[in-house]
Design a protein around this motif. Sequence first.
Motif, PDB file in Angstrom:
ATOM      1  N   TYR A  57       0.864  -1.180   0.000  1.00 36.77           N
ATOM      2  CA  TYR A  57       0.000   0.000   0.000  1.00 36.77           C
ATOM      3  C   TYR A  57       0.898   1.225   0.000  1.00 36.77           C
ATOM      4  O   TYR A  57       2.048   1.183   0.452  1.00 36.77           O
ATOM      5  CB  TYR A  57      -0.904   0.015   1.230  1.00 36.77           C
ATOM      6  N   SER A  58       0.369   2.330  -0.512  1.00 41.13           N
ATOM      7  CA  SER A  58       1.131   3.577  -0.546  1.00 41.13           C
ATOM      8  C   SER A  58       0.150   4.740  -0.555  1.00 41.13           C
ATOM      9  O   SER A  58      -1.065   4.530  -0.526  1.00 41.13           O
ATOM     10  CB  SER A  58       2.020   3.622  -1.799  1.00 41.13           C
ATOM     11  N   LYS A  59       0.677   5.959  -0.646  1.00 42.84           N
ATOM     12  CA  LYS A  59      -0.205   7.132  -0.715  1.00 42.84           C
ATOM     13  C   LYS A  59      -1.076   7.085  -1.966  1.00 42.84           C
ATOM     14  O   LYS A  59      -2.230   7.476  -1.939  1.00 42.84           O
ATOM     15  CB  LYS A  59       0.618   8.420  -0.723  1.00 42.84           C
ATOM     16  N   THR A  60      -0.504   6.606  -3.054  1.00 50.71           N
ATOM     17  CA  THR A  60      -1.264   6.558  -4.304  1.00 50.71           C
ATOM     18  C   THR A  60      -2.081   5.280  -4.456  1.00 50.71           C
ATOM     19  O   THR A  60      -2.981   5.217  -5.278  1.00 50.71           O
ATOM     20  CB  THR A  60      -0.325   6.700  -5.525  1.00 50.71           C
ATOM     21  N   LYS A  61      -1.771   4.261  -3.657  1.00 47.46           N
ATOM     22  CA  LYS A  61      -2.521   2.999  -3.675  1.00 47.46           C
ATOM     23  C   LYS A  61      -2.874   2.594  -2.243  1.00 47.46           C
ATOM     24  O   LYS A  61      -2.353   1.624  -1.701  1.00 47.46           O
ATOM     25  CB  LYS A  61      -1.688   1.891  -4.332  1.00 47.46           C
ATOM     26  N   PRO A  62      -3.788   3.368  -1.616  1.00 51.14           N
ATOM     27  CA  PRO A  62      -4.155   3.052  -0.230  1.00 51.14           C
ATOM     28  C   PRO A  62      -5.115   1.873  -0.160  1.00 51.14           C
ATOM     29  O   PRO A  62      -5.688   1.449  -1.168  1.00 51.14           O
ATOM     30  CB  PRO A  62      -4.848   4.338   0.239  1.00 51.14           C
ATOM     31  N   ILE A  63      -5.300   1.364   1.047  1.00 49.60           N
ATOM     32  CA  ILE A  63      -6.262   0.290   1.262  1.00 49.60           C
ATOM     33  C   ILE A  63      -7.663   0.839   0.978  1.00 49.60           C
ATOM     34  O   ILE A  63      -7.978   1.975   1.319  1.00 49.60           O
ATOM     35  CB  ILE A  63      -6.133  -0.269   2.699  1.00 49.60           C
ATOM     36  N   LYS A  64      -8.494   0.042   0.319  1.00 49.71           N
ATOM     37  CA  LYS A  64      -9.845   0.472  -0.056  1.00 49.71           C
ATOM     38  C   LYS A  64     -10.877  -0.307   0.750  1.00 49.71           C
ATOM     39  O   LYS A  64     -10.674  -1.485   1.071  1.00 49.71           O
ATOM     40  CB  LYS A  64     -10.081   0.226  -1.548  1.00 49.71           C
ATOM     41  N   LEU A  65     -11.991   0.334   1.027  1.00 42.90           N
ATOM     42  CA  LEU A  65     -13.070  -0.299   1.780  1.00 42.90           C
ATOM     43  C   LEU A  65     -13.549  -1.579   1.095  1.00 42.90           C
ATOM     44  O   LEU A  65     -13.834  -2.578   1.759  1.00 42.90           O
ATOM     45  CB  LEU A  65     -14.234   0.684   1.960  1.00 42.90           C
ATOM     46  N   SER A  66     -13.584  -1.590  -0.224  1.00 47.39           N
ATOM     47  CA  SER A  66     -14.056  -2.770  -0.962  1.00 47.39           C
ATOM     48  C   SER A  66     -13.160  -3.991  -0.730  1.00 47.39           C
ATOM     49  O   SER A  66     -13.607  -5.126  -0.900  1.00 47.39           O
ATOM     50  CB  SER A  66     -14.138  -2.462  -2.457  1.00 47.39           C
ATOM     51  N   GLU A  67     -11.912  -3.776  -0.317  1.00 46.14           N
ATOM     52  CA  GLU A  67     -11.010  -4.888  -0.047  1.00 46.14           C
ATOM     53  C   GLU A  67     -11.423  -5.695   1.185  1.00 46.14           C
ATOM     54  O   GLU A  67     -10.931  -6.797   1.403  1.00 46.14           O
ATOM     55  CB  GLU A  67      -9.580  -4.387   0.117  1.00 46.14           C
ATOM     56  N   PHE A  68     -12.331  -5.139   1.982  1.00 48.98           N
ATOM     57  CA  PHE A  68     -12.812  -5.841   3.171  1.00 48.98           C
ATOM     58  C   PHE A  68     -14.027  -6.719   2.868  1.00 48.98           C
ATOM     59  O   PHE A  68     -14.540  -7.387   3.754  1.00 48.98           O
ATOM     60  CB  PHE A  68     -13.131  -4.842   4.287  1.00 48.98           C
ATOM     61  N   ASP A  69     -14.499  -6.726   1.618  1.00 50.98           N
ATOM     62  CA  ASP A  69     -15.671  -7.533   1.260  1.00 50.98           C
ATOM     63  C   ASP A  69     -15.452  -9.018   1.536  1.00 50.98           C
ATOM     64  O   ASP A  69     -16.354  -9.701   2.024  1.00 50.98           O
ATOM     65  CB  ASP A  69     -16.063  -7.313  -0.209  1.00 50.98           C
ATOM     66  N   THR A  70     -14.272  -9.540   1.230  1.00 48.95           N
ATOM     67  CA  THR A  70     -14.014 -10.965   1.482  1.00 48.95           C
ATOM     68  C   THR A  70     -14.026 -11.266   2.984  1.00 48.95           C
ATOM     69  O   THR A  70     -14.476 -12.342   3.393  1.00 48.95           O
ATOM     70  CB  THR A  70     -12.669 -11.424   0.875  1.00 48.95           C
ATOM     71  N   ILE A  71     -13.574 -10.323   3.774  1.00 47.25           N
ATOM     72  CA  ILE A  71     -13.608 -10.509   5.231  1.00 47.25           C
ATOM     73  C   ILE A  71     -15.053 -10.505   5.716  1.00 47.25           C
ATOM     74  O   ILE A  71     -15.437 -11.326   6.552  1.00 47.25           O
ATOM     75  CB  ILE A  71     -12.781  -9.423   5.956  1.00 47.25           C
ATOM     76  N   LYS A  72     -15.871  -9.610   5.167  1.00 44.05           N
ATOM     77  CA  LYS A  72     -17.290  -9.554   5.549  1.00 44.05           C
ATOM     78  C   LYS A  72     -17.992 -10.865   5.196  1.00 44.05           C
ATOM     79  O   LYS A  72     -18.791 -11.372   5.985  1.00 44.05           O
ATOM     80  CB  LYS A  72     -17.984  -8.391   4.834  1.00 44.05           C
ATOM     81  N   GLU A  73     -17.699 -11.414   4.042  1.00 40.44           N
ATOM     82  CA  GLU A  73     -18.294 -12.691   3.638  1.00 40.44           C
ATOM     83  C   GLU A  73     -17.864 -13.814   4.589  1.00 40.44           C
ATOM     84  O   GLU A  73     -18.674 -14.626   5.017  1.00 40.44           O
ATOM     85  CB  GLU A  73     -17.888 -13.044   2.206  1.00 40.44           C
ATOM     86  N   TRP A  74     -16.583 -13.841   4.905  1.00 35.58           N
ATOM     87  CA  TRP A  74     -16.055 -14.868   5.795  1.00 35.58           C
ATOM     88  C   TRP A  74     -16.642 -14.717   7.207  1.00 35.58           C
ATOM     89  O   TRP A  74     -16.943 -15.710   7.870  1.00 35.58           O
ATOM     90  CB  TRP A  74     -14.529 -14.770   5.842  1.00 35.58           C
ATOM     91  N   TRP A  75     -16.819 -13.488   7.658  1.00 34.87           N
ATOM     92  CA  TRP A  75     -17.253 -13.192   9.023  1.00 34.87           C
ATOM     93  C   TRP A  75     -18.536 -13.933   9.389  1.00 34.87           C
ATOM     94  O   TRP A  75     -18.665 -14.485  10.477  1.00 34.87           O
ATOM     95  CB  TRP A  75     -17.458 -11.687   9.171  1.00 34.87           C
ATOM     96  N   SER A  76     -19.489 -13.971   8.481  1.00 35.82           N
ATOM     97  CA  SER A  76     -20.784 -14.590   8.757  1.00 35.82           C
ATOM     98  C   SER A  76     -20.760 -16.111   8.638  1.00 35.82           C
ATOM     99  O   SER A  76     -21.650 -16.784   9.144  1.00 35.82           O
ATOM    100  CB  SER A  76     -21.832 -14.044   7.789  1.00 35.82           C
ATOM    101  N   ASN A  77     -19.762 -16.649   7.947  1.00 36.04           N
ATOM    102  CA  ASN A  77     -19.694 -18.091   7.710  1.00 36.04           C
ATOM    103  C   ASN A  77     -18.255 -18.556   7.914  1.00 36.04           C
ATOM    104  O   ASN A  77     -17.585 -18.962   6.978  1.00 36.04           O
ATOM    105  CB  ASN A  77     -20.176 -18.394   6.283  1.00 36.04           C
ATOM    106  N   ARG A  78     -17.796 -18.487   9.144  1.00 37.91           N
ATOM    107  CA  ARG A  78     -16.383 -18.735   9.439  1.00 37.91           C
ATOM    108  C   ARG A  78     -15.979 -20.174   9.185  1.00 37.91           C
ATOM    109  O   ARG A  78     -16.548 -21.101   9.760  1.00 37.91           O
ATOM    110  CB  ARG A  78     -16.071 -18.366  10.881  1.00 37.91           C
ATOM    111  N   GLU A  79     -14.990 -20.311   8.331  1.00 42.79           N
ATOM    112  CA  GLU A  79     -14.376 -21.603   8.074  1.00 42.79           C
ATOM    113  C   GLU A  79     -12.880 -21.379   7.942  1.00 42.79           C
ATOM    114  O   GLU A  79     -12.445 -20.347   7.437  1.00 42.79           O
ATOM    115  CB  GLU A  79     -14.916 -22.218   6.779  1.00 42.79           C
ATOM    116  N   GLU A  80     -12.126 -22.378   8.387  1.00 40.55           N
ATOM    117  CA  GLU A  80     -10.679 -22.277   8.223  1.00 40.55           C
ATOM    118  C   GLU A  80     -10.331 -22.398   6.749  1.00 40.55           C
ATOM    119  O   GLU A  80     -10.935 -23.178   6.017  1.00 40.55           O
ATOM    120  CB  GLU A  80      -9.966 -23.368   9.030  1.00 40.55           C
ATOM    121  N   ASN A  81      -9.371 -21.590   6.322  1.00 40.10           N
ATOM    122  CA  ASN A  81      -8.845 -21.640   4.956  1.00 40.10           C
ATOM    123  C   ASN A  81      -7.428 -21.092   4.990  1.00 40.10           C
ATOM    124  O   ASN A  81      -6.875 -20.893   6.072  1.00 40.10           O
ATOM    125  CB  ASN A  81      -9.761 -20.880   3.979  1.00 40.10           C
ATOM    126  N   GLU A  82      -6.843 -20.832   3.835  1.00 37.34           N
ATOM    127  CA  GLU A  82      -5.442 -20.380   3.818  1.00 37.34           C
ATOM    128  C   GLU A  82      -5.257 -19.014   4.464  1.00 37.34           C
ATOM    129  O   GLU A  82      -4.151 -18.652   4.834  1.00 37.34           O
ATOM    130  CB  GLU A  82      -4.889 -20.377   2.396  1.00 37.34           C
TER     131      GLU A  82
END
Length: 141
Positions: A57-82
């Motif tokens: 990540y950098s000033k020109t490529k910061p973390i985006k809110l949309s990058e948390f979508d996979t975490i939100k999906e996992w949050w409701s249906n927690r399973e171990e994965n890589e």
Amino acid sequence: MREKLLTDCNLHTIIRLPSTAFFPATVSTNLLFFTKGTPTKEIWYYEHKLPEGQKAYSKTKPIKLSEFDTIKEWWSNREENEQAWKVGIQTIEDNGFNLDIRNPHKEEEEDIHTSSELLDMLHASFIKSDELLNTLKNELN
């Protein structure tokens, strides 16, 4: 302090962010999620990855809110994965309440050294090379 927090609260999830999440500082950053009132029995870990093809990540490529979508999906249906794993409280206690638990799904990575350590290692290598060259030179004479 960690022991008290884990006894008084349920630390149920730790989200690990890449070390460049707050670039230019490259520090390990974790998001900790607690529920007050019940002790911790197990902790889920989730390792947030950089987007495909992005090295940091950098000033020109910061973390985006949309990058948390996979975490939100996992949050409701927690399973171990890589990227996700859980650890029981006994393991945390046996580890001296250290919450820095490696991802068991990843191979061991090479040690990361500071610039100073690398220079020291290089210097030691040069000294050893000089000693070997001198030995070889003496044997040839």
